[in-house]
Design a protein around this motif. Structure first.
Motif, PDB file in Angstrom:
ATOM      1  N   GLU A  22      54.119  98.258  21.499  1.00 19.63           N
ATOM      2  CA  GLU A  22      53.034  97.095  21.232  1.00 19.63           C
ATOM      3  C   GLU A  22      53.642  96.062  20.218  1.00 19.63           C
ATOM      4  O   GLU A  22      54.746  96.380  19.580  1.00 19.63           O
ATOM      5  N   GLY A  23      53.316  94.917  20.226  1.00 22.23           N
ATOM      6  CA  GLY A  23      53.861  93.865  19.482  1.00 22.23           C
ATOM      7  C   GLY A  23      55.227  93.179  20.149  1.00 22.23           C
ATOM      8  O   GLY A  23      55.378  93.410  21.213  1.00 22.23           O
ATOM      9  N   PRO A  24      55.794  92.304  19.362  1.00 18.27           N
ATOM     10  CA  PRO A  24      56.872  91.557  19.988  1.00 18.27           C
ATOM     11  C   PRO A  24      58.328  92.403  20.514  1.00 18.27           C
ATOM     12  O   PRO A  24      58.433  93.548  19.773  1.00 18.27           O
ATOM     13  N   LEU A  25      58.590  92.061  21.565  1.00 17.04           N
ATOM     14  CA  LEU A  25      59.755  92.953  22.082  1.00 17.04           C
ATOM     15  C   LEU A  25      60.887  92.895  21.415  1.00 17.04           C
ATOM     16  O   LEU A  25      61.358  91.538  21.010  1.00 17.04           O
ATOM     17  N   PRO A  26      61.778  93.747  21.111  1.00 14.44           N
ATOM     18  CA  PRO A  26      63.112  93.648  20.406  1.00 14.44           C
ATOM     19  C   PRO A  26      64.051  92.868  21.195  1.00 14.44           C
ATOM     20  O   PRO A  26      64.003  92.891  22.444  1.00 14.44           O
ATOM     21  N   ARG A  27      65.063  92.092  20.480  1.00 19.42           N
ATOM     22  CA  ARG A  27      65.950  91.277  21.244  1.00 19.42           C
ATOM     23  C   ARG A  27      67.335  92.200  21.099  1.00 19.42           C
ATOM     24  O   ARG A  27      67.302  93.286  20.316  1.00 19.42           O
ATOM     25  N   PRO A  28      68.064  92.187  22.238  1.00 21.91           N
ATOM     26  CA  PRO A  28      69.265  92.937  22.314  1.00 21.91           C
ATOM     27  C   PRO A  28      70.247  93.088  20.828  1.00 21.91           C
ATOM     28  O   PRO A  28      70.638  94.074  20.470  1.00 21.91           O
ATOM     29  N   GLU A  29      70.396  92.109  20.105  1.00 19.61           N
ATOM     30  CA  GLU A  29      70.985  92.063  18.796  1.00 19.61           C
ATOM     31  C   GLU A  29      70.181  93.036  17.691  1.00 19.61           C
ATOM     32  O   GLU A  29      71.008  93.269  16.617  1.00 19.61           O
TER      33      GLU A  29
ATOM     34  N   GLN B 202      71.037  99.046  28.674  1.00 20.75           N
ATOM     35  CA  GLN B 202      70.406 100.273  29.086  1.00 20.75           C
ATOM     36  C   GLN B 202      69.178 100.682  28.438  1.00 20.75           C
ATOM     37  O   GLN B 202      68.453 101.676  29.011  1.00 20.75           O
ATOM     38  N   ILE B 203      68.770  99.822  27.628  1.00 20.60           N
ATOM     39  CA  ILE B 203      67.297 100.044  27.040  1.00 20.60           C
ATOM     40  C   ILE B 203      66.525  98.844  27.270  1.00 20.60           C
ATOM     41  O   ILE B 203      66.702  97.748  26.940  1.00 20.60           O
ATOM     42  N   ARG B 204      65.373  99.283  28.175  1.00 20.22           N
ATOM     43  CA  ARG B 204      64.416  98.011  28.353  1.00 20.22           C
ATOM     44  C   ARG B 204      62.899  98.487  27.999  1.00 20.22           C
ATOM     45  O   ARG B 204      62.521  99.490  27.639  1.00 20.22           O
TER      46      ARG B 204
END
Length: 117
Positions: free
Chosen positions: A66-73, A108-110
């Motif tokens: 829930e909430g904002p999706l994390p960025r790859p960095e 590899q993490i979505r």
């Protein structure tokens, strides 16, 4: 597989909740001091984290948060013995059992939001 998905989703929801519960602290702050690229992540969380068993090259993990999706960095991987630990925005999120951290990539993490489902 469903139980693993639920456990990982719950763990990430707890991590996000823990960051949001005190808005006066910066997002990447742990144990009372800012997290930097070289700062250690608290080891106390390692035993309580969900574990991915049997992860192989080419596998992709999809997590619902829930909430904002994390960025790859915001993602990185630490080696802990023979296991790898996913660190999300300075906080440990899950353990990959028997996987070298150098073989893991943020791609590899979505992540997906429950509203988009």
């Amino acid at each position: 597989m469903l139980a693993l998905f639920i456990a990982v989703s719950a763990a990430l929801a707890l991590v996000v909740w823990a960051e949001w519960r005190d808005p006066s602290l910066p997002r990447a702050q742990t144990a009372g001091r800012p997290a930097t690229a070289g700062s250690p992540v608290p080891a106390a969380f390692a035993g309580d984290l969900p574990r991915i068993i049997g992860f192989r090259p080419g596998d992709v993990i999809e997590l619902e948060i829930e909430g904002p999706l994390p960025r790859p960095e915001e993602l990185h991987f630490d080696q802990i013995g023979q296991d790898a630990r996913l660190v999300l925005d300075g906080l440990p999120a899950l353990i990959f059992e028997g996987v070298p951290a150098r073989t893991l990539r943020p791609a590899q993490i979505r992540f997906r939001s429950p509203q988009a489902a």
